[in-house]
Scaffold this active site. Sequence first.
Site, PDB file in Angstrom:
ATOM      1  N   CYS A  18       0.867  -1.182   0.000  1.00 44.80           N
ATOM      2  CA  CYS A  18       0.000   0.000   0.000  1.00 44.80           C
ATOM      3  C   CYS A  18       0.905   1.233   0.000  1.00 44.80           C
ATOM      4  CB  CYS A  18      -0.852   0.000   1.262  1.00 44.80           C
ATOM      5  SG  CYS A  18       0.199   0.036   2.738  1.00 44.80           S
ATOM      6  N   HIS A  47       5.257  -4.971   9.023  1.00 50.88           N
ATOM      7  CA  HIS A  47       5.240  -6.332   9.580  1.00 50.88           C
ATOM      8  C   HIS A  47       5.483  -7.376   8.495  1.00 50.88           C
ATOM      9  CE1 HIS A  47       2.711  -4.678  13.134  1.00 50.88           C
ATOM     10  NE2 HIS A  47       3.996  -4.644  13.401  1.00 50.88           N
ATOM     11  N   HIS A  80       3.465   1.990  11.658  1.00 49.81           N
ATOM     12  CA  HIS A  80       2.307   1.806  12.552  1.00 49.81           C
ATOM     13  C   HIS A  80       2.127   2.931  13.547  1.00 49.81           C
ATOM     14  CE1 HIS A  80       4.331  -1.956  11.316  1.00 49.81           C
ATOM     15  NE2 HIS A  80       3.130  -2.182  10.808  1.00 49.81           N
ATOM     16  N   CYS A 102       2.380   6.015   8.830  1.00 50.20           N
ATOM     17  CA  CYS A 102       1.498   6.221   7.672  1.00 50.20           C
ATOM     18  C   CYS A 102       0.564   7.394   7.947  1.00 50.20           C
ATOM     19  CB  CYS A 102       0.679   4.958   7.414  1.00 50.20           C
ATOM     20  SG  CYS A 102      -0.502   5.217   6.069  1.00 50.20           S
ATOM     21  N   GLU A 132       0.202  -0.323  16.431  1.00 50.53           N
ATOM     22  CA  GLU A 132      -0.648   0.813  16.037  1.00 50.53           C
ATOM     23  C   GLU A 132      -1.613   1.179  17.167  1.00 50.53           C
ATOM     24  OE1 GLU A 132      -2.760   0.514  12.246  1.00 50.53           O
ATOM     25  OE2 GLU A 132      -4.279   1.856  13.066  1.00 50.53           O
ATOM     26  N   THR A 170      -6.352   0.569  11.725  1.00 49.66           N
ATOM     27  CA  THR A 170      -6.565   0.703  10.282  1.00 49.66           C
ATOM     28  C   THR A 170      -6.645  -0.632   9.539  1.00 49.66           C
ATOM     29  OG1 THR A 170      -4.186   0.837   9.935  1.00 49.66           O
ATOM     30  CG2 THR A 170      -5.368   2.936  10.169  1.00 49.66           C
ATOM     31  N   ASN A 230      -3.297  -7.076   8.825  1.00 48.47           N
ATOM     32  CA  ASN A 230      -4.116  -7.069   7.609  1.00 48.47           C
ATOM     33  C   ASN A 230      -3.968  -8.356   6.810  1.00 48.47           C
ATOM     34  OD1 ASN A 230      -2.580  -6.371   4.829  1.00 48.47           O
ATOM     35  ND2 ASN A 230      -1.429  -5.532   6.551  1.00 48.47           N
TER      36      ASN A 230
HETATM   37  O1  0CN Z   1       1.512  -5.751   7.874  1.00 44.74           O
HETATM   38  P1  0CN Z   1       1.612  -4.318   8.239  1.00 44.74           P
HETATM   39  O2  0CN Z   1       2.967  -3.766   8.448  1.00 44.74           O
HETATM   40  O3  0CN Z   1       0.797  -3.966   9.539  1.00 44.74           O
HETATM   41  P2  0CN Z   1      -0.514  -4.528  10.231  1.00 44.74           P
HETATM   42  O4  0CN Z   1      -1.404  -5.096   9.216  1.00 44.74           O
HETATM   43  O5  0CN Z   1      -0.070  -5.520  11.267  1.00 44.74           O
HETATM   44  O6  0CN Z   1      -1.117  -3.315  10.903  1.00 44.74           O
HETATM   45  O7  0CN Z   1       0.912  -3.492   7.069  1.00 44.74           O
HETATM   46  C1  0CN Z   1       1.005  -2.104   6.992  1.00 44.74           C
HETATM   47  C2  0CN Z   1       0.029  -1.477   7.846  1.00 44.74           C
HETATM   48  C3  0CN Z   1       0.114  -0.398   8.562  1.00 44.74           C
HETATM   49  C4  0CN Z   1       0.118   0.656   9.362  1.00 44.74           C
HETATM   50 FE1  SF4 Z   2      -0.931   0.843   4.465  1.00 45.53          FE
HETATM   51 FE2  SF4 Z   2      -1.342   0.774   7.081  1.00 45.53          FE
HETATM   52 FE3  SF4 Z   2      -1.310   3.094   5.770  1.00 45.53          FE
HETATM   53 FE4  SF4 Z   2      -3.308   1.371   5.368  1.00 45.53          FE
HETATM   54  S1  SF4 Z   2      -2.818   2.466   7.276  1.00 45.53           S
HETATM   55  S2  SF4 Z   2      -2.214   2.576   3.797  1.00 45.53           S
HETATM   56  S3  SF4 Z   2      -2.239  -0.574   5.528  1.00 45.53           S
HETATM   57  S4  SF4 Z   2       0.418   1.670   6.034  1.00 45.53           S
END
Ligand code: 0CN
Ligand code: SF4
Length: 327
Positions: A18, A47, A80, A102, A132, A170, A230
């Site tokens: 993303c 993650h 996060h 983010c 987060e 999120t 996620n």
């Molecule tokens: O896998 P991610 O690093 O984190 P989570 O899904 O465990 O929150 O993905 C990016 C998400 C953010 C912030």
């Molecule tokens: Fe990506 Fe987390 Fe930001 Fe969503 S909140 S755009 S999953 S980094």
Amino acid sequence: MPDTTTKRVLLAAPRGYCAGVDRAVIAVEKALELHGAPIYVRKEIVHNKYVVETLSERGAIFVDETDQVPEGARVVFSAHGVSPAVRDAAEQRNLLTIDATCPLVTKVHKEAIRFARDERTILLIGHAGHEEVEGTAGEAPEHTIIVNSPEDVDGLEVPDPENVVWLSQTTLSVDETMETVRRLRERFPALQDPPSDDICYATQNRQVAVKKLAPECDLVIVVGSANSSNSVRLVEVALQSGARTSHRIDRATEIRDEWFDGVATVGVTSGASVPEILVRDVVEALAARGFATVEEVRTATEDLMFSLPREIRADLKAKEAERATRA
Ligand code: 0CN
Ligand code: SF4
């Protein structure tokens, strides 16, 4: 019996990186380029095991807390987000911080700050212990109650049921969160909604795509790490949406032969922190098992991009100016 003569792969789109993950990973790469190794990173930048291993090889040092970073060194805060207490601790040690939180997580922090200022109780739907949630709750610890699941709702006690608002992590399951909100509203009819969706566009889009392909799949493989909220949600959504089985893997080498008994259609997707190369490896491993036809199942197109953290932008600009004066 499924027709195993036409083995095929349904590849979800959107999947993988993303905008927030892309930005956070580039921030660490740029910091390494600009300042050289080591660059410290508080917690995993995103993650994903492969991302963390790859950046470690390039000179990033991942630590759990800022007190493990040498006084005055450079540290990146992960995608996060962090609580104000973590920012203060970094300042105490004179650390040079780069904030890769983010922007969509920062948005939730701002909502929390505003609601706490208005003396509301924030019911923060999310997983206790997830970075987060620690960061968001840390903005207003006195005003926040974490709600882990729909089952948590019955036991909640709030100071004033007329003055409650919900926010969320999120990266949750959209359906489960809506169920939690439904139960919350049953208990607290005056419950207020957040000004906009907290579950981000990337989380939502990946769930919509897997929902579309799951009913046709005997097996759905989700690429993502065990601590990636996620990614783990994608396995649950696949199963709830009709996939016969679903497994999460970090890499193609974890695929097991016994998963393929009587399997004709395999769905593949990946979490928001997963580089595409890991998906490519999975698709190749499936081709080697006779699943050579790949059809993309696309439910949305994403073009969101975030500018790099301001500390990196400033350093890049300074470097550019230095180069111009030398030329
Ligand atoms: O896998 P991610 O690093 O984190 P989570 O899904 O465990 O929150 O993905 C990016 C998400 C953010 C912030
Ligand atoms: Fe990506 Fe987390 Fe930001 Fe969503 S909140 S755009 S999953 S980094």
